[in-house]
Enzyme design. Sequence first.
Site, PDB file in Angstrom:
ATOM      1  CG  ASP A  13      -1.092  -1.239  -5.051  1.00  0.00           C
ATOM      2  OD1 ASP A  13      -1.649  -2.348  -5.106  1.00  0.00           O
ATOM      3  OD2 ASP A  13      -1.296  -0.404  -4.145  1.00  0.00           O
ATOM      4  CG  ASP A  15      -7.430  -1.593  -3.190  1.00  0.00           C
ATOM      5  OD1 ASP A  15      -8.276  -1.929  -2.357  1.00  0.00           O
ATOM      6  OD2 ASP A  15      -7.570  -1.783  -4.406  1.00  0.00           O
ATOM      7  CG  ASP A 170      -0.349   1.846  -0.807  1.00  0.00           C
ATOM      8  OD1 ASP A 170      -0.482   0.861  -1.574  1.00  0.00           O
ATOM      9  OD2 ASP A 170      -0.994   1.960   0.252  1.00  0.00           O
TER      10      ASP A 170
END
Length: 231
Positions: A13, A15, A170
Amino acid sequence: METHNKIDTVIFDLDGTLLYTLEDLTDATNYALAACGMPLRALDEVRQFVGNGIRNLMRRAVPDGEDNPRFEEAFTVFRGYYQDHCNDKTRAYEGVQALLAQLKEQGYALAIVSNKVDAAVKALRDKYFKEVSVAIGDREGMARKPAPDSVELALRELGKQKEQAVYIGDSDVDLQTAVNAGLPCISVLWGFRDKAFLVEHGASIFAKSPREVIDQIQNIKDSNKKIVIKR
C-alpha cells in the site's frame, strides 16, 4: 489451501505504509471545506476518513456527504488543491527507503497498489521509490481496493503468481484487499490505524518498524504449516 513459503514478491500500500501523507490530505480537505463555507476537520478525523480513495474521503468530510448540494464543488476544489500541494508535507516514513533497497537487493519483485489516482501514484513512486517496478493507482474501469483488481494487475505486470506474494498495508482496507486477493498480509503499526483497530479487523501479523517487515516475510516463508487464506 494456499501455501506462501516461496515468497519473492512484495506488494505495498502507499498512504500510511510507505508515505506519510496525512497532513497534505488534511490541508486539502480543509481548504475545500473552507472554500465552500463548511466546518473544518481535525487531523485525527481525516486519519479515519482515508483509505478508500479521495472521493470517499470527501464523502466523509463534507456534512451530509454527497447529499450536500455543494459536495461536487468541494470535491473539485479538493482535487485541484491536492494536485498542486500533494508534496508539501508528504514524506517517506523513516526506514522505508532502506527497506525497499534491501528487498530489491535480495531479489524481491516490488509493487505499489493504491486508491490514489494512478498518475499521482506513479509520480510519487518516481520521486520516492524508484526501486519499485510496478505502481498502480485508481484508474477508470478498475475497481479500487478492497477489490483485488489492482493487486491482480500488479502480479500480472510482474509476471508473478499470488502464491509468491505478500501484501503490506496499514488499514482495514488493506487487510480486506489481501483476503480478496488471496495473499497473507503484514500490517504495519506506524500508519493511520492502531493495533487494536487492526486486530479487530482480522490482522494477525504485524511490523512495528520497516526493519521488522523482512523478519515477518521470512517468518511466513519459514513456517512449516500451510497458511490458509480465508475468503
